[in-house]
Design an enzyme around this catalytic site. Sequence first.
Site, PDB file in Angstrom:
ATOM      1  N   LYS A 321       0.785  -1.441  -0.221  1.00 46.75           N
ATOM      2  CA  LYS A 321       0.011   0.047   0.160  1.00 46.75           C
ATOM      3  C   LYS A 321       0.999   1.136  -0.283  1.00 46.75           C
ATOM      4  CE  LYS A 321      -3.897  -2.030   2.013  1.00 46.75           C
ATOM      5  NZ  LYS A 321      -4.521  -2.723   1.568  1.00 46.75           N
ATOM      6  N   CYS A 322       1.353   1.389  -0.365  1.00 44.52           N
ATOM      7  CA  CYS A 322       2.562   2.222  -0.746  1.00 44.52           C
ATOM      8  C   CYS A 322       2.605   2.984  -2.088  1.00 44.52           C
ATOM      9  CB  CYS A 322       3.977   1.792  -1.007  1.00 44.52           C
ATOM     10  SG  CYS A 322       5.567   2.572  -0.637  1.00 44.52           S
ATOM     11  N   GLY A 323       3.233   4.589  -2.631  1.00 49.45           N
ATOM     12  CA  GLY A 323       3.214   5.360  -2.957  1.00 49.45           C
ATOM     13  C   GLY A 323       4.177   4.397  -4.454  1.00 49.45           C
TER      14      GLY A 323
END
Length: 449
Positions: A321-323
Amino acid sequence: MLIRKLAVLTLFALPAAFLSAENSNQHPQPYQLKKLADSFAFTEGPASDPNSSIFFTDIPNNKIHIYTSEGELKTFLKGSKGANGLAFDQSGKLIACLGSAGAVASIDQDKNIKTLACEYKSKPFNSPNDLWLTPEGGIYFTDPRYGRRDNLPQDGEHVYYLPPDSSKAVRVIDDMVRPNGIVGDTKRNLLYVADAGAGKTYRYTPKPDGTLENKELFVKFGSDGMTLDSRGNLYITNKNVMSFNPEGRQILTIETPQRPSNLCFASEKEKKLFITARSSLYCAIMENKLYSFTVNDIDSNPTALCEYQGKVILIVNVASKCGFTQQYADLQSLYEKYKDKGFTILGFPANNFANQEPGTNAEIKNFCTTKFNVTFPMFSKISVKGKDIHPLYDYLTDKNQSGENAHKITWNFNKFLIDRAGNTIAYFGSKTNPMEEKIIQKIEEALQE
């Protein structure tokens, strides 16, 4: 001179322990221990000559032996006057603490013994034990007394410094119970001295005149002999061999069948650590620590990283769930491009940043395989920073362990490139895309080696 060919008597293979917990802080043991010779009375004082042959003493038998780089055992000197600690000066001459003679002396190849210092303020030394030579030719040495302690010649057990080209020693430490091991770090201008009687090791800053300042407690362990590696890690002999990084954190234990007394590396490559221990001489063959780790794969199956020995490896801490999560696609493309040429990627999910990897291992596996078709090896979720840091990342992020390319983890998708020999050769941050030219170039260079 007695010469006899030695066979390796015993090989102790010490495999890495399995890391059963996700965030286990157990330190693996990256070495194999060989017994090279035994049947001595009490071994001490190993020192490597310029040819990587190891000189060591057998104190009760009053001898100095050589274990050559070709694997031969030779008796160099009989009647060694209780020689204990040894070292070689810049010219290749052997310098020895002669315990029963109460002297520090030089010994040339013709076995001529020349006393360098034998008294302080007109009184004999107690029993010089261990020593360290400065690049300028000065000698620091400890002067305890073991065995009978009545009628000491000196008013206590102290540490001395013998300036270059001088026979007049200067007392530089006078507040220890029983000093023993001593070694200096010229790169960092430090001197380590063990107070074996107090069970502590201290660190000092040598001044230009040889006197010492800035005393600080380094570790709460005493030591017999000591040595340093090129990264400033201190190795001491206690119940076993213990190694501490320059901050005083233990990074390694080498278990020996007999209690160790002293140790030295054979060369600058530091692949062989020679250890004297009671009646024997041992050699710890230092393997690349990366391959000593065992980690759990994404399905919780223990996997030894030595399975990847000989490959070029990119180690990445990943998150769902990271950029930067889209880098999964580029990592997979990179893997497919080079996997048949000896390259692999190892992905380690971690939830250290903004709760961006909250899922279970099963959820992470489902996410990266269904969304990005990941086929490179994935491993169980770990911690890559903080108090619960996984031992693998403790190694990768510590320059004292993995070298100049170590780097603290700053965010998800940090990348370490490992060459075929297990060395960290590059670090790339989160913003560096896996398919960027600078990563491609480094990988291709490593694959050609």
